[in-house]
Design a protein around this motif. Structure first.
Motif, PDB file in Angstrom:
ATOM      1  N   GLU A   1       0.819  -1.170   0.048  1.00 22.40           N
ATOM      2  CA  GLU A   1       0.009   0.013  -0.022  1.00 22.40           C
ATOM      3  C   GLU A   1       0.868   1.107  -0.009  1.00 22.40           C
ATOM      4  O   GLU A   1       0.678   2.187  -0.945  1.00 22.40           O
ATOM      5  CB  GLU A   1      -0.850   0.077   1.282  1.00 22.40           C
ATOM      6  CG  GLU A   1      -2.043  -1.291   1.258  1.00 22.40           C
ATOM      7  CD  GLU A   1      -3.203  -1.003   0.145  1.00 22.40           C
ATOM      8  OE1 GLU A   1      -3.274   0.203  -0.361  1.00 22.40           O
ATOM      9  OE2 GLU A   1      -3.802  -1.576  -0.200  1.00 22.40           O
TER      10      GLU A   1
ATOM     11  N   GLY B   1      -1.185   6.621 -12.650  1.00 18.80           N
ATOM     12  CA  GLY B   1      -1.553   5.176 -12.787  1.00 18.80           C
ATOM     13  C   GLY B   1      -1.096   4.479 -13.854  1.00 18.80           C
ATOM     14  O   GLY B   1      -0.658   4.855 -14.996  1.00 18.80           O
TER      15      GLY B   1
ATOM     16  N   THR C   1      -2.689  -6.119  -7.057  1.00 21.27           N
ATOM     17  CA  THR C   1      -3.924  -5.790  -7.953  1.00 21.27           C
ATOM     18  C   THR C   1      -4.854  -4.662  -7.162  1.00 21.27           C
ATOM     19  O   THR C   1      -5.409  -3.894  -7.677  1.00 21.27           O
ATOM     20  CB  THR C   1      -4.574  -7.061  -8.084  1.00 21.27           C
ATOM     21  OG1 THR C   1      -3.654  -7.545  -9.091  1.00 21.27           O
ATOM     22  CG2 THR C   1      -5.833  -6.669  -9.091  1.00 21.27           C
ATOM     23  N   ARG C   2      -5.223  -5.186  -5.879  1.00 21.38           N
ATOM     24  CA  ARG C   2      -6.031  -4.535  -5.063  1.00 21.38           C
ATOM     25  C   ARG C   2      -5.622  -2.923  -4.831  1.00 21.38           C
ATOM     26  O   ARG C   2      -6.588  -2.203  -4.965  1.00 21.38           O
ATOM     27  CB  ARG C   2      -6.341  -5.056  -3.664  1.00 21.38           C
ATOM     28  CG  ARG C   2      -7.141  -4.308  -2.670  1.00 21.38           C
ATOM     29  CD  ARG C   2      -7.492  -5.076  -1.300  1.00 21.38           C
ATOM     30  NE  ARG C   2      -6.105  -4.913  -0.533  1.00 21.38           N
ATOM     31  CZ  ARG C   2      -5.859  -5.415   0.655  1.00 21.38           C
ATOM     32  NH1 ARG C   2      -6.946  -6.131   1.180  1.00 21.38           N
ATOM     33  NH2 ARG C   2      -4.432  -5.466   1.198  1.00 21.38           N
TER      34      ARG C   2
ATOM     35  N   ALA D   1      -5.509  -1.382  -8.765  1.00 21.24           N
ATOM     36  CA  ALA D   1      -6.731  -1.354  -9.607  1.00 21.24           C
ATOM     37  C   ALA D   1      -7.407  -0.015  -9.702  1.00 21.24           C
ATOM     38  O   ALA D   1      -7.858   0.474 -10.800  1.00 21.24           O
ATOM     39  CB  ALA D   1      -7.590  -2.367  -9.191  1.00 21.24           C
ATOM     40  N   PRO D   2      -7.654   0.656  -8.429  1.00 27.64           N
ATOM     41  CA  PRO D   2      -8.196   1.817  -8.689  1.00 27.64           C
ATOM     42  C   PRO D   2      -7.856   2.861  -9.592  1.00 27.64           C
ATOM     43  O   PRO D   2      -8.497   3.490 -10.644  1.00 27.64           O
ATOM     44  CB  PRO D   2      -8.340   2.374  -7.327  1.00 27.64           C
ATOM     45  CG  PRO D   2      -8.239   1.243  -6.366  1.00 27.64           C
ATOM     46  CD  PRO D   2      -7.458   0.460  -7.194  1.00 27.64           C
ATOM     47  N   ALA D   3      -6.438   3.080  -9.703  1.00 26.36           N
ATOM     48  CA  ALA D   3      -5.538   4.106 -10.618  1.00 26.36           C
ATOM     49  C   ALA D   3      -5.734   3.279 -11.906  1.00 26.36           C
ATOM     50  O   ALA D   3      -5.866   4.230 -13.051  1.00 26.36           O
ATOM     51  CB  ALA D   3      -4.157   4.192 -10.069  1.00 26.36           C
TER      52      ALA D   3
ATOM     53  N   LEU E   1      -8.169   1.480 -13.423  1.00 26.33           N
ATOM     54  CA  LEU E   1      -9.638   1.802 -13.862  1.00 26.33           C
ATOM     55  C   LEU E   1      -9.665   3.262 -14.370  1.00 26.33           C
ATOM     56  O   LEU E   1     -10.304   3.369 -15.331  1.00 26.33           O
ATOM     57  CB  LEU E   1     -10.669   1.544 -12.565  1.00 26.33           C
ATOM     58  CG  LEU E   1     -10.569   0.055 -12.330  1.00 26.33           C
ATOM     59  CD1 LEU E   1     -11.567  -0.216 -10.999  1.00 26.33           C
ATOM     60  CD2 LEU E   1     -11.665  -0.813 -13.678  1.00 26.33           C
ATOM     61  N   ALA E   2      -9.008   4.348 -13.604  1.00 29.24           N
ATOM     62  CA  ALA E   2      -9.243   5.499 -14.019  1.00 29.24           C
ATOM     63  C   ALA E   2      -8.279   5.655 -15.196  1.00 29.24           C
ATOM     64  O   ALA E   2      -8.940   6.468 -16.103  1.00 29.24           O
ATOM     65  CB  ALA E   2      -8.433   6.340 -13.009  1.00 29.24           C
TER      66      ALA E   2
ATOM     67  N   GLU F   1     -14.566  -9.395 -12.040  1.00 27.35           N
ATOM     68  CA  GLU F   1     -14.759  -8.236 -11.396  1.00 27.35           C
ATOM     69  C   GLU F   1     -14.284  -7.003 -11.928  1.00 27.35           C
ATOM     70  O   GLU F   1     -14.959  -5.745 -11.829  1.00 27.35           O
ATOM     71  CB  GLU F   1     -14.024  -8.323 -10.127  1.00 27.35           C
ATOM     72  CG  GLU F   1     -14.793  -9.381  -9.138  1.00 27.35           C
ATOM     73  CD  GLU F   1     -14.638  -9.151  -7.758  1.00 27.35           C
ATOM     74  OE1 GLU F   1     -14.445  -8.032  -7.361  1.00 27.35           O
ATOM     75  OE2 GLU F   1     -14.467 -10.092  -6.897  1.00 27.35           O
ATOM     76  N   LEU F   2     -13.450  -6.896 -12.652  1.00 25.47           N
ATOM     77  CA  LEU F   2     -12.543  -5.702 -13.475  1.00 25.47           C
ATOM     78  C   LEU F   2     -13.057  -5.583 -14.654  1.00 25.47           C
ATOM     79  O   LEU F   2     -12.547  -4.588 -15.481  1.00 25.47           O
ATOM     80  CB  LEU F   2     -10.973  -5.770 -13.281  1.00 25.47           C
ATOM     81  CG  LEU F   2     -10.467  -5.836 -11.671  1.00 25.47           C
ATOM     82  CD1 LEU F   2      -9.137  -6.058 -11.838  1.00 25.47           C
ATOM     83  CD2 LEU F   2     -10.821  -4.688 -11.134  1.00 25.47           C
TER      84      LEU F   2
ATOM     85  N   ARG G   1     -13.205  -2.699 -18.273  1.00 24.46           N
ATOM     86  CA  ARG G   1     -12.092  -1.862 -18.419  1.00 24.46           C
ATOM     87  C   ARG G   1     -10.680  -2.213 -18.198  1.00 24.46           C
ATOM     88  O   ARG G   1      -9.842  -1.942 -18.537  1.00 24.46           O
ATOM     89  CB  ARG G   1     -12.576  -0.770 -17.894  1.00 24.46           C
ATOM     90  CG  ARG G   1     -13.591   0.155 -18.065  1.00 24.46           C
ATOM     91  CD  ARG G   1     -13.745   1.278 -17.346  1.00 24.46           C
ATOM     92  NE  ARG G   1     -14.275   1.304 -15.786  1.00 24.46           N
ATOM     93  CZ  ARG G   1     -14.126   1.999 -15.139  1.00 24.46           C
ATOM     94  NH1 ARG G   1     -13.658   3.266 -15.154  1.00 24.46           N
ATOM     95  NH2 ARG G   1     -14.678   1.591 -13.606  1.00 24.46           N
TER      96      ARG G   1
END
Length: 250
Positions: A66, A78, A117-118, A121-123, A125-126, A171-172, A175
């Protein structure tokens, strides 16, 4: 326009270095994660130049993941590509395998891809929302499909990685595409040592099991990675790609 970013765990030596090298050649900026080999990281940076940044990280440590990934995103943006390549192998018979042996292998080979991945993944996806999509490639092993003696920890970790790949793909989507690249016998220092491939007789015995009649080069595996991160695989997700010269025809 800024070049796309790729993150490669175990990206400073062996197959991982071949992945980093190929991604740089394809126009990516690359962060190569490594666990402890400072000299390999230095040499990789000297080889690949200023579009490659080696970053030390223990992928099995959730807090470390993290912290480091937050810094990567803050400094470089990202990623559009994540290659979960870091791996660990500690072979023991079941009755001699310690809890530490189990935890260290599962931590690197299965927890690590989950944590990375956790965290990223947010960056990703952006990034995917602004372009053609992002890609995750998990690097598996043939022993995730066919077991072997004295490798219960490694085989279990790589079998779990196959199922993790499918769950992440579900789940992803749409995108982020997620696939598993499974190398066969590949010429690396680690493999040469494990199978005594410097010995002509030992090498000849291995080659009798491979229809293509040779051991893969790291470039062979990087070719497969190039396909999985490229537009030619745009409709491919949740799958395994076995690159083994025909040794295992599953």
């Amino acid at each position: 326009m800024t070049a796309p970013l790729a993150v490669v765990s175990g990206g400073t030596r062996g197959i991982g270095l071949a992945f980093s090298t190929r991604l740089v050649a394809l126009g990516h900026r690359v962060v190569g994660l490594y666990h402890s080999d400072e000299e390999a990281a230095r040499q990789a940076h000297a080889k690949l130049g200023d579009t490659f940044w080696p970053v030390r990280l223990d992928v099995a440590d959730a807090a470390d993941v993290e912290r480091v990934t937050a810094r990567i995103v803050a400094e470089h943006g990202g990623p559009t590509v994540l290659v979960n390549n870091a791996g660990r192998n500690i072979d023991r018979p079941l009755l001699e395998m310690s809890t530490k042996d189990w935890d260290r292998v599962l931590g690197t080979n299965l927890d690590g891809p989950f944590y990375l991945t956790r965290a990223l993944a947010p960056a990703m996806l952006a990034q995917a929302g602004a372009g053609p999509g992002s890609v995750i490639v998990n690097v598996g092993a043939t022993t995730g499909i066919r077991p072997r003696l004295n490798g219960v920890n490694y085989c279990a970790s790589k079998a779990g990685l196959l199922q993790l790949t499918k769950c992440l793909a579900l789940e992803l989507a749409p995108r982020i595409r997620v696939n598993c690249l499974i190398p066969g016998m590949t010429w690396t220092d680690e493999l040469v040592g494990r199978f005594n491939l410097d010995d002509p007789q030992a090498r000849a015995a291995v080659l009798t099991e491979i229809p293509q009649g040779r051991i893969a080069s790291t470039d062979d595996i990087a070719d497969a990675l190039e396909f999985l991160v490229g537009a030619g695989s745009a409709y491919l997700t949740g799958q395994k790609l076995i690159v083994d010269g025909g040794q295992f025809m599953w």
